[in-house]
Design a protein around this motif. Structure first.
Motif, PDB file in Angstrom:
ATOM      1  N   ASN A 176     -26.727 -55.168  46.425  1.00 52.24           N
ATOM      2  CA  ASN A 176     -27.399 -56.239  47.192  1.00 52.24           C
ATOM      3  C   ASN A 176     -28.435 -56.837  46.566  1.00 52.24           C
ATOM      4  O   ASN A 176     -29.235 -56.119  45.821  1.00 52.24           O
TER       5      ASN A 176
ATOM      6  N   GLU B 251     -21.419 -71.034  44.544  1.00 50.21           N
ATOM      7  CA  GLU B 251     -21.477 -70.201  45.701  1.00 50.21           C
ATOM      8  C   GLU B 251     -22.552 -70.754  46.591  1.00 50.21           C
ATOM      9  O   GLU B 251     -23.500 -71.144  46.116  1.00 50.21           O
TER      10      GLU B 251
ATOM     11  N   TYR C 119     -24.728 -56.957  58.316  1.00 49.89           N
ATOM     12  CA  TYR C 119     -23.743 -56.912  57.654  1.00 49.89           C
ATOM     13  C   TYR C 119     -22.402 -57.236  58.095  1.00 49.89           C
ATOM     14  O   TYR C 119     -21.679 -57.789  57.845  1.00 49.89           O
TER      15      TYR C 119
ATOM     16  N   ASN D 197     -15.811 -58.166  52.486  1.00 50.60           N
ATOM     17  CA  ASN D 197     -15.504 -58.997  51.091  1.00 50.60           C
ATOM     18  C   ASN D 197     -16.143 -60.430  51.381  1.00 50.60           C
ATOM     19  O   ASN D 197     -15.971 -61.395  50.381  1.00 50.60           O
ATOM     20  N   GLU D 198     -16.881 -60.741  52.339  1.00 46.78           N
ATOM     21  CA  GLU D 198     -17.506 -62.032  52.598  1.00 46.78           C
ATOM     22  C   GLU D 198     -18.777 -62.041  52.462  1.00 46.78           C
ATOM     23  O   GLU D 198     -19.729 -61.135  52.613  1.00 46.78           O
ATOM     24  N   LYS D 199     -19.367 -62.935  51.860  1.00 44.58           N
ATOM     25  CA  LYS D 199     -20.698 -63.081  51.183  1.00 44.58           C
ATOM     26  C   LYS D 199     -21.732 -63.404  52.630  1.00 44.58           C
ATOM     27  O   LYS D 199     -21.419 -64.082  53.438  1.00 44.58           O
TER      28      LYS D 199
ATOM     29  N   VAL E 195     -22.629 -58.843  49.936  1.00 43.07           N
ATOM     30  CA  VAL E 195     -21.182 -58.964  50.127  1.00 43.07           C
ATOM     31  C   VAL E 195     -20.801 -57.801  51.248  1.00 43.07           C
ATOM     32  O   VAL E 195     -20.991 -56.567  50.614  1.00 43.07           O
TER      33      VAL E 195
ATOM     34  N   ALA F  90     -22.505 -57.871  45.326  1.00 48.12           N
ATOM     35  CA  ALA F  90     -22.597 -59.240  45.127  1.00 48.12           C
ATOM     36  C   ALA F  90     -23.442 -59.345  43.788  1.00 48.12           C
ATOM     37  O   ALA F  90     -22.873 -60.312  43.017  1.00 48.12           O
TER      38      ALA F  90
END
Length: 264
Positions: free
Chosen positions: A177, A204, A213, A219-221, A235, A240
């Protein structure tokens, strides 16, 4: 003294940290010694200051925090005993504590000046002796003369240009992170309720702040304010820093990541 904490850039691959703890155990066996971290990046005072800031207030009053980051950056480093609020610090006068507190400590005393032949071992021995003395006497009773920290660097601040804020990476944690040098208070003061987009490498973009989170799919930001109040890019169940090529900002590097926040 309730406890002693250690923050260093010595790493864990050799016996340096064990040697330091051995010296402390010999001189102050009755005081527990707790690690903050020994993985601060060498010479990176801004990162070490962040680690200290988020940790030291969680310890009991009358604890002593021993800072062993970039100790021998000068030929004859000076050990300073500092007190801020209910906490003591033993630190070289190299700017680390000033960065962490954002000001001069409430009280400062010079307690030791290293000699040419000194090594970290001698530094820790002298420090442990001062901690032992503080068990029974105040710095004034020990005859220490008030002083000030002479190295007072300015912490990296977000750079505001019109409706854009440029931020730098100050820390990357074990989960990769990415922590930026902007706090929730700073962010909200600049935003004033406006919508925003955070843009960084590979085009991005993030347009909202998550609370947890789990607010996004795996797997998504996302971005969120961490427990220390700093904005971080993450992520969910991912990495990340590696995924987006984000690296710790260092002043001597000509090429580094700038994360921009656009307000509308």
């Amino acid at each position: 003294m309730r406890c002693v904490t250690l923050l260093s850039d010595l790493g864990l691959q050799d016996a340096s940290v064990a040697s330091i703890k051995g010296i402390l155990l010999q001189n102050i066996p009755e005081i527990p010694v707790i690690d903050i971290s020994h993985l601060a990046k060498p010479y990176h005072l801004q990162q070490a200051a962040y680690l200290l800031t988020i940790a030291y207030k969680n310890f009991p009053p009358n604890s002593c925090h021993v800072l062993l980051v970039d100790v021998f950056s000068v030929k004859n480093p000076v050990m300073m005993l500092c007190k801020d609020g209910d906490h003591y610090f033993l630190t070289p006068d190299n700017g680390l504590l000033f960065l962490a507190l954002g000001k001069q400590p409430d009280q400062v005393w010079q307690c030791y000046k290293a000699q040419n032949e000194d090594h970290l071992r001698e530094w820790v021995i002298h420090g442990s002796r001062w901690i032992k003395k503080l068990q029974e006497q105040s710095p004034e009773e020990l005859g220490l003369i008030p002083s000030v920290l002479t190295h007072t660097p300015v912490a990296w601040q977000p750079r505001i240009v019109n409706n854009t804020v440029e931020c730098h990476v100050i820390y990357i944690d074990r989960f990769e992170n990415v922590v930026l040098n902007i706090t929730k208070e700073q962010f909200e003061k600049i935003a004033q309720g406006r919508s925003f987009s955070i843009r960084f490498t590979r085009d991005e973009e993030i347009n909202s702040v998550s609370n947890h989170y789990v607010d996004v799919r795996e797997n998504e930001k996302l971005c969120r304010f961490n427990s220390a109040g700093y904005l971080e890019i993450a992520v969910r169940k991912g990495n990340a820093a590696s995924l987006f090529g984000l690296k710790l900002h260092q002043e001597q590097h000509l090429l580094y990541n700038t994360i921009k926040i656009f307000f509308e």
